[in-house]
Design an enzyme around this catalytic site. Structure first.
Site, short mmCIF file in Angstrom:
data_model
loop_
_atom_site.label_atom_id
_atom_site.label_comp_id
_atom_site.label_asym_id
_atom_site.label_seq_id
_atom_site.Cartn_x
_atom_site.Cartn_y
_atom_site.Cartn_z
N SER A 1 22.85 50.48 3.32
CA SER A 1 22.42 51.54 2.41
C SER A 1 21.04 51.99 2.88
CB SER A 1 22.38 51.04 0.97
OG SER A 1 22.30 52.14 0.09
N GLU A 2 20.85 53.29 3.03
CA GLU A 2 19.67 53.79 3.72
C GLU A 2 18.37 53.52 2.97
OE1 GLU A 2 22.21 55.67 2.73
OE2 GLU A 2 21.56 57.59 1.90
#
Lengths: 232, 219, 219, 232
Positions: B46-47
């Site tokens: 997840s960025e």
């Protein structure tokens, strides 16, 4: 070197209207909530705020938007905030939207003495307008420049008097790069621990990047999307 | 007619490969994590700074300091790691993530994608999408075939401001699986019970239809 | 005649300011750490990845995993931190380090410095020196006034390959403290017992000598 | 995802003569010593090695120099090694010397998908020859490009099957950036610990950057300059 200041008011001394301020956080996670409340109290305005998001209407940077203290937002994503969208569409708020990776890297670049770098993000889009394009390895890239700030305000989990910071979970996000990029960096932490308590191998932001550190009074740590599963 | 959101997610999950690191966008893409084929090891990035995302926390165990890019409370699995946003996008830009799944408002037949802005009406920002689409080798778009007023989202040319150019390789909608190559959509599979005619009718861009269009097989 | 290495280090230590982060090069500069004025808080950064260096370890407590940029075993003080080389040079390039002290083979009167290579004879590499001199606001060179064969190291123009251009602001040698401005060396102080004449004679570059040249005061 | 391989031989499979290999370490600190010995054993040659230093004559990369396995070194500092200096001055070894900060950043850039960036280091020196110069903030900068490698070999203190790495002290140095830059990254660790043992907040190199991990058999961890003080 003791960088501890006694409260948020002292920590934010010198912030003036018209300045450019970076604020850490992703959504409402890892935002310097005590410092934001203090900015509301100080009433400084005409601010340029660099922050990945703009909070929600009544929490985080949304509070500064409500009070019209922000002239310009430099962000990557500003959904979840109606005040924001209204002010932007009406033109009363300037907005510079930047791809999230470029935003992170531009902050890091400022802190690392790298004035510009090439990235593929945004090629062929309006983000590329007016920017130099160059092909590397057969792929077009944009030249992006470093983003500087008069003050960077970051939020950490623990910190010490030397300014060393440790973050928790995904509350780290933009905080380390912004800590690097501020001319003056202020760290709001949940707990100031005695010097020597933090393992030097586990420090996320070395104290050299931090000029002032204070322990926040109240941490609401609001959750934006509470998603859970039931126990069997 | 056609798949529901879970069906789309299940079909996309069939594209996963063992050992891949995968970034899932907000919405339907997030659901893909629930349908990883048995015996396959896939890690989700997840960025906002986590690798090795686990399921949602049990009630009462939510941690405000542990969210995904959709701002949902999550958990971390054994072997997870947290990192800053610059490192996160180093993973993405440096092509260490093997697959990106994201939503779109429009996709064109040459692989352009638009998903961040409707001029004058809606501007949420591009978030990490521009970095993801400019960098990823494999991009799958998960979306409905048409928008809310019934217009095709698979176009000759995007009308909305672009997120990236020539980057989308595959699309999974409620009606079909399509590949993009040589400047056209290629129909690969149709959803159970959906006719080729319906897909043709709902696709504005050039659509290449092979003689035989197999029906998706969903577990 | 003039200062020994310790004397040079002591004199440079007088340039330190409270709250500064300082990078010390190999050789004489390293000694500066031993003479920080009492009551002053100064942290030493070593470019191989440590901030908050302490003294050498006690015998038997050396740790192969804890060295300075000169590859010497060291210790870390309370409040120290370890980091990777990219972060270390981010500190340096980003001007978070307030003072750099390093040695030199030659310095020119416009502030050029040469300290990494003698063509055809010796090439050790620039290490971190090029990053340091290109970035630091304050650079003090610690060196002998002359080389081993008696030639001045304070020159009109450097003859050796440069490490950086126009970057040196101050030099401390066994004979004198000199500042560089407006394309000339300016004599600021002389070492105890050293005559202005000797300094003039041993300085090849343009030297500006004020009417009064105070003698250094060393504790 | 289990990236553990059973020994150094298996870890280094696929490394061939003529390849470009990055090796972590600063001086003799934090070098992948087991892997280097294996490279000697494999007898691969014509290598281009990217490493801050070149070891000493009889340890570290010096072993590969002695066996003339290295065609070209890309380094920042190569003192402390007579074999090296002799081979370089005689011309039998190609050498590309790079400012240390540029070396670190060029490795990171490769791993981060940034093909080029501007830095002030080396302006006005022979390092700048042939490079684009551009002025930012009144100061000239060089354009430096990313440094890629077929294999990166790094040394960590602890690691797990997911490839997560934790370094100790200044043995971290170049290892994290090189781990990012290798097409295939091999991690040599002192100890492989069970998955879930490492605190996800304390991981220096997330497993995504590592393709293979093995526990080294013997760690000599030689000290280059043993400096001590006497007890009172």
């Amino acid at each position: 070197m003791n960088k501890t200041v006694k409260n948020v008011a002292q920590a934010l001394e010198g912030i003036e209207s018209g300045m450019t301020i970076m604020l850490g956080g992703f959504g409402l996670c890892g935002i310097p909530e005590n410092a934001i409340k203090q900015l509301v109290k100080m009433g400084v305005n005409n601010l340029t705020c660099i922050s990945n998001n703009a909070g929600v209407d009544d929490y985080g940077l949304g509070l500064l938007l409500q009070g019209r203290q922000i002239k310009k937002m430099i962000s990557s994503y500003v959904g979840e905030n109606d005040t924001f969208e209204r002010q932007m569409l009406s033109g009363e708020l300037e907005v510079d939207l930047i791809p999230q990776g470029s935003l992170a890297e531009r902050c890091r670049a400022a802190g690392a003495g790298i004035p510009a770098f090439f990235t593929p993000a945004g090629y062929g889009t309006e983000v590329a307008e007016g920017k130099e394009i160059r092909v590397f390895n057969g792929k077009p890239h944009l030249l992006e420049t470093a983003l500087y700030a008069d003050f960077a305000i970051v939020k950490a989990w623990k910190g010490d008097a030397a300014g060393n910071l440790v973050f928790k979970g995904t509350a780290m996000n933009f905080n380390p790069m912004m800590a690097m990029a501020g001319k003056i960096t202020i760290a709001e932490v949940e707990e100031i621990v005695p010097l020597g308590t933090l393992d030097p191998n586990h420090i996320h932001t070395p104290g050299i990047f931090v000029q002032r550190i204070f322990q926040g009074e109240v941490f609401e740590k609001r959750i934006e999307q509470r998603t859970v599963r039931k126990r069997n | 007619m056609g798949l529901d959101k879970i069906g789309i997610a299940k079909r996309i999950a069939q594209e996963l490969q063992d050992g891949w690191y995968v970034n899932l966008g907000i919405g339907i893409p997030t659901l893909v994590a629930n349908y990883v084929p048995a015996g396959m090891s896939v890690e989700f990035q997840s960025e906002n700074g986590v690798l090795g995302m686990g399921p949602f926390p049990f009630e009462g165990e939510e941690d405000a300091d542990l969210i995904n890019a959709g701002k949902q409370t999550i958990t971390a699995k054994a072997g997870a790691s947290f990192f800053d946003s610059a490192t996160s996008f180093a993973m993405i830009r440096g092509q260490h993530v093997q697959l990106t799944v994201l939503g779109a408002m429009e996709v064109s037949q040459n692989g352009d994608i638009a998903n961040w802005k409707i001029p004058g009406r809606m501007v949420k920002g591009m978030g990490g999408a521009m970095d993801l689409v400019a960098s990823a080798e494999n991009i799958i778009v998960a979306m409905m075939h048409s928008n809310k007023i019934g217009e095709s989202k698979l176009l000759k040319t995007c009308t909305l401001p672009l997120t990236g150019v020539g980057c989308v390789k595959k699309i999974v909608t409620e009606l079909a699986v399509l590949e993009i190559k040589n400047g056209a959509f290629h129909l690969v599979e149709r959803a159970p019970g959906v006719s080729v005619e319906e897909i043709i009718q709902k696709t504005e861009g050039t659509l290449i239809v092979p003689d035989i269009v197999p029906e998706m097989v969903l577990a």
